[in-house]
Design a protein around this motif. Structure first.
Motif, PDB file in Angstrom:
ATOM      1  N   ALA A   1      93.678  59.509  22.254  1.00  0.00           N
ATOM      2  CA  ALA A   1      92.946  58.429  22.919  1.00  0.00           C
ATOM      3  C   ALA A   1      92.782  57.313  21.896  1.00  0.00           C
ATOM      4  O   ALA A   1      92.794  57.564  20.685  1.00  0.00           O
ATOM      5  CB  ALA A   1      91.583  58.943  23.367  1.00  0.00           C
ATOM      6  N   ASP A   2      92.640  56.072  22.394  1.00  0.00           N
ATOM      7  CA  ASP A   2      92.508  54.926  21.483  1.00  0.00           C
ATOM      8  C   ASP A   2      91.109  54.943  20.863  1.00  0.00           C
ATOM      9  O   ASP A   2      90.120  54.631  21.530  1.00  0.00           O
ATOM     10  CB  ASP A   2      92.758  53.630  22.260  1.00  0.00           C
ATOM     11  CG  ASP A   2      92.846  52.441  21.314  1.00  0.00           C
ATOM     12  OD1 ASP A   2      92.046  52.369  20.360  1.00  0.00           O
ATOM     13  OD2 ASP A   2      93.735  51.593  21.532  1.00  0.00           O
ATOM     14  N   ILE A   3      91.077  55.292  19.583  1.00  0.00           N
ATOM     15  CA  ILE A   3      89.787  55.470  18.905  1.00  0.00           C
ATOM     16  C   ILE A   3      89.052  54.126  18.815  1.00  0.00           C
ATOM     17  O   ILE A   3      87.831  54.059  18.988  1.00  0.00           O
ATOM     18  CB  ILE A   3      89.999  56.093  17.503  1.00  0.00           C
ATOM     19  CG1 ILE A   3      90.680  57.466  17.640  1.00  0.00           C
ATOM     20  CG2 ILE A   3      88.670  56.233  16.760  1.00  0.00           C
ATOM     21  CD1 ILE A   3      91.217  58.038  16.330  1.00  0.00           C
ATOM     22  N   ALA A   4      89.801  53.043  18.587  1.00  0.00           N
ATOM     23  CA  ALA A   4      89.163  51.722  18.453  1.00  0.00           C
ATOM     24  C   ALA A   4      88.461  51.334  19.754  1.00  0.00           C
ATOM     25  O   ALA A   4      87.350  50.798  19.730  1.00  0.00           O
ATOM     26  CB  ALA A   4      90.216  50.683  18.084  1.00  0.00           C
ATOM     27  N   GLU A   5      89.091  51.609  20.888  1.00  0.00           N
ATOM     28  CA  GLU A   5      88.465  51.268  22.172  1.00  0.00           C
ATOM     29  C   GLU A   5      87.316  52.214  22.487  1.00  0.00           C
ATOM     30  O   GLU A   5      86.292  51.826  23.041  1.00  0.00           O
ATOM     31  CB  GLU A   5      89.497  51.328  23.307  1.00  0.00           C
ATOM     32  CG  GLU A   5      88.908  50.861  24.633  1.00  0.00           C
ATOM     33  CD  GLU A   5      89.820  51.085  25.830  1.00  0.00           C
ATOM     34  OE1 GLU A   5      90.527  50.155  26.223  1.00  0.00           O
ATOM     35  OE2 GLU A   5      89.815  52.225  26.373  1.00  0.00           O
ATOM     36  N   MET A   6      87.490  53.470  22.090  1.00  0.00           N
ATOM     37  CA  MET A   6      86.555  54.534  22.512  1.00  0.00           C
ATOM     38  C   MET A   6      85.240  54.501  21.735  1.00  0.00           C
ATOM     39  O   MET A   6      84.200  54.884  22.246  1.00  0.00           O
ATOM     40  CB  MET A   6      87.271  55.865  22.274  1.00  0.00           C
ATOM     41  CG  MET A   6      86.723  57.051  22.982  1.00  0.00           C
ATOM     42  SD  MET A   6      87.890  58.439  22.901  1.00  0.00           S
ATOM     43  CE  MET A   6      88.234  58.613  21.160  1.00  0.00           C
ATOM     44  N   LYS A   7      85.311  54.012  20.480  1.00  0.00           N
ATOM     45  CA  LYS A   7      84.175  54.253  19.561  1.00  0.00           C
ATOM     46  C   LYS A   7      82.867  53.597  20.019  1.00  0.00           C
ATOM     47  O   LYS A   7      81.795  54.081  19.682  1.00  0.00           O
ATOM     48  CB  LYS A   7      84.522  53.847  18.137  1.00  0.00           C
ATOM     49  CG  LYS A   7      84.519  52.359  17.869  1.00  0.00           C
ATOM     50  CD  LYS A   7      84.699  52.108  16.395  1.00  0.00           C
ATOM     51  CE  LYS A   7      84.926  50.681  16.018  1.00  0.00           C
ATOM     52  NZ  LYS A   7      84.207  49.622  16.629  1.00  0.00           N
ATOM     53  N   ASN A   8      82.930  52.524  20.812  1.00  0.00           N
ATOM     54  CA  ASN A   8      81.693  51.836  21.215  1.00  0.00           C
ATOM     55  C   ASN A   8      81.101  52.366  22.514  1.00  0.00           C
ATOM     56  O   ASN A   8      80.095  51.845  22.998  1.00  0.00           O
ATOM     57  CB  ASN A   8      81.947  50.326  21.357  1.00  0.00           C
ATOM     58  CG  ASN A   8      82.238  49.706  20.005  1.00  0.00           C
ATOM     59  OD1 ASN A   8      81.613  50.073  19.002  1.00  0.00           O
ATOM     60  ND2 ASN A   8      83.217  48.811  19.945  1.00  0.00           N
ATOM     61  N   LYS A   9      81.700  53.388  23.083  1.00  0.00           N
ATOM     62  CA  LYS A   9      81.194  53.898  24.362  1.00  0.00           C
ATOM     63  C   LYS A   9      79.887  54.654  24.139  1.00  0.00           C
ATOM     64  O   LYS A   9      79.709  55.317  23.112  1.00  0.00           O
ATOM     65  CB  LYS A   9      82.223  54.834  25.015  1.00  0.00           C
ATOM     66  CG  LYS A   9      83.480  54.112  25.475  1.00  0.00           C
ATOM     67  CD  LYS A   9      84.346  55.022  26.327  1.00  0.00           C
ATOM     68  CE  LYS A   9      85.700  54.398  26.626  1.00  0.00           C
ATOM     69  NZ  LYS A   9      85.613  53.123  27.353  1.00  0.00           N
ATOM     70  N   ASN A  10      78.988  54.583  25.130  1.00  0.00           N
ATOM     71  CA  ASN A  10      77.804  55.449  25.089  1.00  0.00           C
ATOM     72  C   ASN A  10      78.145  56.769  25.769  1.00  0.00           C
ATOM     73  O   ASN A  10      79.276  56.952  26.250  1.00  0.00           O
ATOM     74  CB  ASN A  10      76.583  54.750  25.708  1.00  0.00           C
ATOM     75  CG  ASN A  10      76.785  54.446  27.190  1.00  0.00           C
ATOM     76  OD1 ASN A  10      77.460  55.202  27.893  1.00  0.00           O
ATOM     77  ND2 ASN A  10      76.219  53.352  27.662  1.00  0.00           N
ATOM     78  N   THR A  11      77.205  57.688  25.823  1.00  0.00           N
ATOM     79  CA  THR A  11      77.523  59.036  26.318  1.00  0.00           C
ATOM     80  C   THR A  11      78.029  59.003  27.768  1.00  0.00           C
ATOM     81  O   THR A  11      78.969  59.713  28.114  1.00  0.00           O
ATOM     82  CB  THR A  11      76.300  59.979  26.226  1.00  0.00           C
ATOM     83  OG1 THR A  11      75.201  59.343  26.842  1.00  0.00           O
ATOM     84  CG2 THR A  11      75.951  60.317  24.789  1.00  0.00           C
ATOM     85  N   HIS A  12      77.410  58.139  28.600  1.00  0.00           N
ATOM     86  CA  HIS A  12      77.841  58.087  30.009  1.00  0.00           C
ATOM     87  C   HIS A  12      79.245  57.505  30.124  1.00  0.00           C
ATOM     88  O   HIS A  12      80.086  58.012  30.869  1.00  0.00           O
ATOM     89  CB  HIS A  12      76.865  57.236  30.841  1.00  0.00           C
ATOM     90  CG  HIS A  12      75.514  57.862  30.920  1.00  0.00           C
ATOM     91  ND1 HIS A  12      75.288  59.068  31.542  1.00  0.00           N
ATOM     92  CD2 HIS A  12      74.319  57.462  30.421  1.00  0.00           C
ATOM     93  CE1 HIS A  12      74.019  59.381  31.429  1.00  0.00           C
ATOM     94  NE2 HIS A  12      73.401  58.432  30.751  1.00  0.00           N
ATOM     95  N   GLU A  13      79.477  56.428  29.374  1.00  0.00           N
ATOM     96  CA  GLU A  13      80.798  55.787  29.442  1.00  0.00           C
ATOM     97  C   GLU A  13      81.884  56.740  28.925  1.00  0.00           C
ATOM     98  O   GLU A  13      82.991  56.783  29.457  1.00  0.00           O
ATOM     99  CB  GLU A  13      80.810  54.499  28.602  1.00  0.00           C
ATOM    100  CG  GLU A  13      79.983  53.385  29.217  1.00  0.00           C
ATOM    101  CD  GLU A  13      79.665  52.262  28.233  1.00  0.00           C
ATOM    102  OE1 GLU A  13      79.247  51.197  28.702  1.00  0.00           O
ATOM    103  OE2 GLU A  13      79.809  52.457  27.005  1.00  0.00           O
TER     104      GLU A  13
END
Ligand code: CO8
Length: 256
Positions: free
Chosen positions: A66-78
């Protein structure tokens, strides 16, 4: 023919080839890849003339996760939503009526290996490297990798790979039955295409029915799965089945 930004979609006769095309990020899966994968699946599901799908990656990776750069700012729900969306997309791939082959041309890590696990079988280049490195990032697989890997290679080997995060090469993957064939890198696609084209010549309805019955029955108690097999076996005695059996008895090639 459909065109995409993050995928290359090609056709070789009745074989579709879908290549993830973000080589600058080792084909990491971001939201756009998932959107486009779903569009590609819409197209493939409706294109009755397509008999087999090959999924691969551009450049030196199959998919590095998975794209770590895109994923890193997600909160638990996202993050949970992203996980579900990925799971649904890979389930659609697994449930395609036609056989799906993953051609592993390089790194197949994290979400990339999870993508490959949703294919019916996997062929690897000698250069392929596979693993589930998620726990190094404080994560776990989120695209059903914890479930598919253990069902495919057994609980202990799956837990070994998931906890040690060991990156394995193609021969070790073959030993674990994670991949079905290993080819020299230069011929991975031509050899994969040859097998796909052999599949594409099989009786088309029987090919889909054998995938359906095997996959569906795998999730059922044995007695129920046997019953399903008998029902589907019966349904094969249509024009296609008659043609196949008549052609054998008449010593000619069947016309499917
Ligand atoms: N995400 C984003 N970018 C990536 C990723 C990735 N997964 N992998 C590689 N890239 C990028 C690099 O950041 C680099 O970008 P830049 O040139 O801008 O610096 C470019 O691709 C090339 O990568 P490298 O320079 O690192 O190439 P190397 O040949 O040196 O190394 C590796 C190759 C070993 C594959 C290395 O890139 C690597 O370790 N990548 C990350 C592998 C990984 O950890 N994957 C798992 C990700 S987590 C995951 O998949 C979870 C799935 C479930 C999600 C559930 C939903 C919430």
């Amino acid at each position: 023919m459909k065109t995409f930004n993050t995928l290359i979609f090609k056709q070789e006769e009745s074989v579709a080839i879908l290549s993830i095309n973000r080589p600058q990020a080792l084909n990491a899966l971001n939201s756009q890849v998932f959107d486009e994968l779903n569009e590609a699946l819409d197209y493939i599901e409706q294109a009755n003339y397509l008999k087999v799908l090959i999924i691969t990656g551009e450049g030196k990776a199959f998919v590095a996760g998975a794209d770590i750069a895109e994923m890193k700012n997600k909160n638990t729900h996202e993050a949970a939503d992203f996980s579900e969306r990925g799971q649904q997309t890979f389930l659609r791939l697994e449930n395609l009526k036609i056989p799906v082959i993953a051609a592993l041309n390089g790194f197949a890590l994290g979400g990339g290996l999870e993508l490959a696990l949703a294919a019916d079988f996997r062929f690897a280049s000698e250069k392929a490297k596979m693993g589930q490195p998620e726990v190094n990032l404080g994560l776990i697989p989120g695209f059903a990798g914890t479930q598919r890997l253990s069902r495919l290679i057994g609980l202990a080997d799956a837990l070994y790979l998931l906890t040690t995060t060991e990156t394995i090469d193609a021969n070790e993957a073959l030993r674990l039955k994670l991949v079905q064939k290993v080819f020299p890198h230069e011929v991975l696609m031509t050899e994969t295409l040859k097998i796909a084209q052999l599949l594409a010549q099989k009786a088309p309805n029987a090919l889909q029915k054998v995938k359906f019955t095997t996959r569906k029955g795998y999730e059922m108690p044995f007695a129920q799965a046997q019953k399903l097999e008998s029902e589907v076996f019966g349904s094969c005695f249509d024009a296609e089945g008659k043609e196949g059996m008549n052609a054998f008895l008449e010593k000619r090639k069947p016309k499917f």
